[in-house]
Design an enzyme around this catalytic site. Structure first.
Site, mmCIF file in Angstrom:
data_model
loop_
_atom_site.group_PDB
_atom_site.id
_atom_site.type_symbol
_atom_site.label_atom_id
_atom_site.label_comp_id
_atom_site.label_asym_id
_atom_site.label_seq_id
_atom_site.Cartn_x
_atom_site.Cartn_y
_atom_site.Cartn_z
ATOM 1 N N HIS A 37 2.439 3.068 0.176
ATOM 2 C CA HIS A 37 3.452 3.435 -0.815
ATOM 3 C C HIS A 37 3.062 2.962 -2.212
ATOM 4 O O HIS A 37 3.414 3.605 -3.205
ATOM 5 C CB HIS A 37 4.831 2.898 -0.403
ATOM 6 C CG HIS A 37 4.973 1.407 -0.435
ATOM 7 N ND1 HIS A 37 5.392 0.733 -1.550
ATOM 8 C CD2 HIS A 37 4.737 0.466 0.514
ATOM 9 C CE1 HIS A 37 5.417 -0.568 -1.288
ATOM 10 N NE2 HIS A 37 5.022 -0.760 -0.053
ATOM 11 N N TYR A 39 -0.115 2.790 -3.315
ATOM 12 C CA TYR A 39 -1.122 3.780 -3.720
ATOM 13 C C TYR A 39 -0.443 5.074 -4.153
ATOM 14 O O TYR A 39 -0.783 5.656 -5.190
ATOM 15 C CB TYR A 39 -2.073 4.050 -2.551
ATOM 16 C CG TYR A 39 -3.139 5.083 -2.841
ATOM 17 C CD1 TYR A 39 -4.395 4.700 -3.310
ATOM 18 C CD2 TYR A 39 -2.891 6.441 -2.654
ATOM 19 C CE1 TYR A 39 -5.373 5.641 -3.580
ATOM 20 C CE2 TYR A 39 -3.858 7.392 -2.933
ATOM 21 C CZ TYR A 39 -5.093 6.985 -3.392
ATOM 22 O OH TYR A 39 -6.057 7.929 -3.670
ATOM 23 N N LYS A 117 3.344 13.762 11.152
ATOM 24 C CA LYS A 117 2.147 13.362 10.409
ATOM 25 C C LYS A 117 1.569 12.109 11.066
ATOM 26 O O LYS A 117 2.071 11.002 10.886
ATOM 27 C CB LYS A 117 2.468 13.103 8.942
ATOM 28 C CG LYS A 117 1.237 12.822 8.091
ATOM 29 C CD LYS A 117 1.608 12.665 6.628
ATOM 30 C CE LYS A 117 0.346 12.469 5.784
ATOM 31 N NZ LYS A 117 -0.415 11.269 6.167
ATOM 32 N N ARG A 138 -13.943 14.132 7.902
ATOM 33 C CA ARG A 138 -13.718 14.924 6.691
ATOM 34 C C ARG A 138 -14.645 14.516 5.552
ATOM 35 O O ARG A 138 -15.131 15.353 4.803
ATOM 36 C CB ARG A 138 -12.262 14.780 6.231
ATOM 37 C CG ARG A 138 -11.965 15.607 4.979
ATOM 38 C CD ARG A 138 -10.488 15.679 4.696
ATOM 39 N NE ARG A 138 -9.931 14.366 4.360
ATOM 40 C CZ ARG A 138 -8.630 14.142 4.191
ATOM 41 N NH1 ARG A 138 -7.771 15.132 4.370
ATOM 42 N NH2 ARG A 138 -8.190 12.944 3.881
ATOM 43 N N GLU A 172 -6.426 15.222 14.246
ATOM 44 C CA GLU A 172 -6.383 13.820 13.836
ATOM 45 C C GLU A 172 -6.865 12.940 14.982
ATOM 46 O O GLU A 172 -6.418 13.093 16.124
ATOM 47 C CB GLU A 172 -4.950 13.438 13.466
ATOM 48 C CG GLU A 172 -4.837 12.261 12.543
ATOM 49 C CD GLU A 172 -5.059 12.636 11.084
ATOM 50 O OE1 GLU A 172 -4.991 11.733 10.242
ATOM 51 O OE2 GLU A 172 -5.309 13.821 10.789
ATOM 52 N N CYS A 405 -3.486 -32.740 6.555
ATOM 53 C CA CYS A 405 -3.518 -31.893 7.746
ATOM 54 C C CYS A 405 -2.293 -32.170 8.607
ATOM 55 O O CYS A 405 -1.990 -33.333 8.909
ATOM 56 C CB CYS A 405 -4.789 -32.167 8.547
ATOM 57 S SG CYS A 405 -4.844 -31.298 10.138
ATOM 58 N N CYS A 423 -8.980 -28.331 6.969
ATOM 59 C CA CYS A 423 -9.142 -29.708 7.429
ATOM 60 C C CYS A 423 -10.586 -29.822 7.899
ATOM 61 O O CYS A 423 -11.019 -29.044 8.749
ATOM 62 C CB CYS A 423 -8.186 -30.011 8.583
ATOM 63 S SG CYS A 423 -8.521 -31.593 9.401
ATOM 64 N N CYS A 428 -10.154 -33.598 14.538
ATOM 65 C CA CYS A 428 -8.757 -33.170 14.403
ATOM 66 C C CYS A 428 -8.270 -32.606 15.737
ATOM 67 O O CYS A 428 -8.874 -31.673 16.276
ATOM 68 C CB CYS A 428 -8.649 -32.109 13.314
ATOM 69 S SG CYS A 428 -7.020 -31.340 13.197
#
Length: 671
Positions: A37, A39, A117, A138, A172, A405, A423, A428
């Site tokens: 939308h 674009y 579509k 295409r 398609e 962290c 981190c 960890c």
């Protein structure tokens, strides 16, 4: 509207540059950088300016082009009949204007064939004497890409028609919601980037150089256009029915409608139904049904005058952000997630949305208590699009990004201008947990039964601190786990033991090195054959491999320079984990021991008997306990006795332990 020609010229220049960049990402790289939308709004603005200032029109404007340039390594295909784009509108009022233009050109009302579509990739299928001759994308409308080899793996594309006709159909190529979710889950587990939406997943899957990748991706098609249909087919609706009879997959939701009121009802119906469909739709397509009238109306340089797409507006809901959670991934990246009041959106209840990184969090300026607008990218992935500032609480304060962290409390850092927060503590707990879970995953070492819950317990009970510790676990260790009985213990130990035989690319991927996904690990292992050579490879040697870039190469070399990594690899090898490439089909690459029957005897100084056996088996050797005429090689250590004497009597080749280790390390092709 711009106030002067000079202002209009400047805005047009900016819009064209921005739209060209976005179109390149969408059409050529299958990696959109903005929502559809956004674009569409910019594109509509460019059309508006070009209409108001005709002198600014240009043949190289994106409004005069179809799709994107063809710049992939796939063979090029010139379309005998151009594959045009499609005009689009965003309101029923604009749809009425289209209908009025058609009626004015034709001189009377017309019937329309209305179709969903599908959000996918345009595809042309050419048949010669009923057999599939060529499939192509295409591209830029004039020239596309040859994807014939890949299309042969799309199950609903007929390879042979029931009639020996020479023809072309178009439609398609798409990926269902289910297939998309499965693919993204697999890519996420494999440490690879996920696709933004099903359309880009379909495009990326169809345009693969390796058809085997396409085969795994579960693509589908809907065919809706017949180029030069046989005599007797007079309408779009009839053409679709006849194509279905030939075995093409057509969409059952298309309808022939006599007036615009019925079209509006159709739009309303599928606006409500779109979330329940197994595939993504982003609008409906209106086509003049009469093929003769289509020919009379003709085309512009870019779009047919007889069809138009009505695009659904983006579905948005408002909700309130209650918390922002930070999670630590296996590579140390700390990711923020907005926790919100549950809201129903696009067919499911959403209560969480990733904010990806601190930069996006700051850009959106999301704060606790904020009301935000939420949509689903590609109708799948929840995203926050903006904060509703008019509803922001008066006592709101900017959100402070953590500096420690959340798992281990160490300082968080940005590395080399990354937007990600990391981190860098290798101990960890969250990283260790994620790392071991990844190592054991189906895409890596495939240790059945070792899931996140078991890993969490192993760490909590101080039984494992890294992936190498898995290979030193005992039955007594596992008996400490909750609800873990004898059968579960034995099954897990067997699964861990079996994983020792995996090819080295699975070990490499399992290590969880930043940016090194499953495919990259395979390419690197195929080139260097064993972990020792991989670990000593330079950036230049790595980037010489096709598709391996600087990011992967630098991550890999940086990892192997760490002392902790060297110690980890040494412990894995000591545990009998195979460090060699076993070939495309899991078979050992050529080496001295491949296919040979080997006997071990005497006291071995460098490895235990079991460890040496595993190494030989990983190279494709069969290890037996007694010497016979079928024995191809004897490996002996100190105090070798009767087996060595028998091997000498039978003239069987003999190697000292040191000589055998040298052969293993050389990986030569001597037979």
């Amino acid at each position: 509207m711009a106030e002067s020609l000079e202002e209009a010229k400047q805005e047009v220049r900016q819009l064209r540059a921005q739209l060209d960049q976005w179109a390149k990402a969408y059409y050529e790289q299958d990696a959109p950088v903005v929502e559809d939308h956004v674009y569409d709004e910019k594109y509509a603005r460019l059309l508006e300016l070009e209409a108001a200032y005709p002198e600014l029109k240009s043949a190289d404007s994106i409004t005069q082009r179809v799709g994107g340039e063809v710049n992939s390594d796939l063979p090029k295909v010139e379309h005998p009949v151009p594959m045009l784009s499609m005009g689009d509108v965003f309101s029923k009022e604009e749809l009425a204007e289209f209908d009025q233009r058609v009626q004015k050109a034709i001189g009377h009302p017309v019937a329309y064939n209305v179709e969903l579509k599908i959000d996918g990739l345009s595809l042309s299928l050419e048949y010669e004497e009923g057999c599939l001759k060529r499939a192509s994308t295409r591209g830029n409308g004039q020239v596309g890409e040859d994807v014939t080899k890949n299309v042969k793996y799309i199950k609903d594309v007929p390879q042979k028609l029931p009639k020996a006709i020479t023809t072309e159909v178009r439609g398609e190529c798409y990926m269902s919601k289910e297939a998309f979710a499965k693919l993204n889950q697999e890519r996420d587990e494999a440490g690879e980037s996920i696709f933004a939406n099903p359309r880009n997943a379909a495009a990326g899957s169809l345009r693969q150089l390796d058809p085997k990748v396409t085969k795994k991706r579960q693509l589908s098609t809907f065919i809706y256009t017949w180029i030069n249909p046989p005599a007797g087919i007079d309408s779009q609706h009839q053409a679709i029915c006849e194509m279905a009879k030939l075995g093409f997959h057509t969409n059952e939701n298309g309808r022939r409608l006599e007036n615009l009121a019925d079209v509006y009802d159709y739009i309303d119906e599928f606006t409500k139904k779109r979330d329940s469909l197994p595939y993504v739709i982003d609008g409906i397509v209106l086509k003049v049904d009469d093929l003769a009238l289509q020919a009379d109306l003709g085309n512009t340089v870019k779009v047919p005058r007889w069809e138009i797409a009505y695009k659904f507006p983006p579905e948005e809901e408002e909700t309130v952000v209650r918390e922002i959670e930070w999670t630590v991934g296996r590579t140390g990246v700390v990711t923020p997630t907005a926790v919100m009041d549950p809201v129903r959106l696009a067919g499911s209840t959403v209560a969480r949305a990733s904010l990806h990184n601190p930069d996006l969090l700051a850009k959106l300026d999301v704060r606790l208590g904020d009301t935000v607008k939420l949509h689903k990218a590609g109708d799948i992935i929840p995203e926050i699009s903006e904060v509703v500032l008019s509803k922001r609480p008066e006592d709101s304060v900017p959100y402070e990004v953590p500096t420690k962290c959340p798992s281990c409390g160490e300082d968080l850092v940005h590395l080399d201008e990354e937007v990600a927060l990391r981190c860098i503590n290798p101990s960890c707990p969250a990283q260790v947990e994620e790392g071991i879970t990844h190592f054991a995953s189906r895409q890596a070492m495939n240790i059945a039964g070792l899931g996140p819950k078991i890993v969490k317990q192993l760490i909590a009970k101080d039984l494992v601190h890294n992936v190498a510790d898995l290979y030193y676990l005992t039955a007594d260790d596992l008996s400490q786990l909750d609800h873990f009985k004898e059968k579960s213990i034995n099954n897990l130990l067997v699964a861990i033991d079996q994983s020792r035989k995996n090819s080295v690319e699975l070990v490499l991927f399992g290590l969880g090195i930043d940016n090194v996904g499953g495919k990259a690990a395979q390419l690197i292992a195929r080139k260097f054959k064993n972990m020792s050579k991989i670990a000593s490879a330079s950036v230049q040697e790595l980037t010489a491999i096709d598709t391996i870039g600087m990011t992967i190469a630098e991550s890999l070399t940086a990892y192997f320079q760490q002392e902790e990594a060297k110690k980890l690899l040494a412990r894995l090898e000591e545990a009998g984990v195979n460090m060699d490439y076993l070939g495309e089909d899991g078979e050992a690459a050529d080496n001295f021991f491949k296919g040979k029957t080997v006997v071990l005897t005497g006291k071995l100084a460098h490895y235990s008997r079991a460890e040496f056996t595993k190494k030989l088996q990983a190279l494709g050797a069969k290890v037996t306990g007694s010497v016979s005429k079928k024995t191809n090689c004897l490996v002996y250590g100190e105090d070798a006795g009767s087996k060595l004497a028998k091997a000498e009597a039978l003239d069987i080749p003999r190697l000292t332990e040191a000589e055998a280790i040298s052969k293993i390390e050389e990986k030569d092709t001597e037979k």
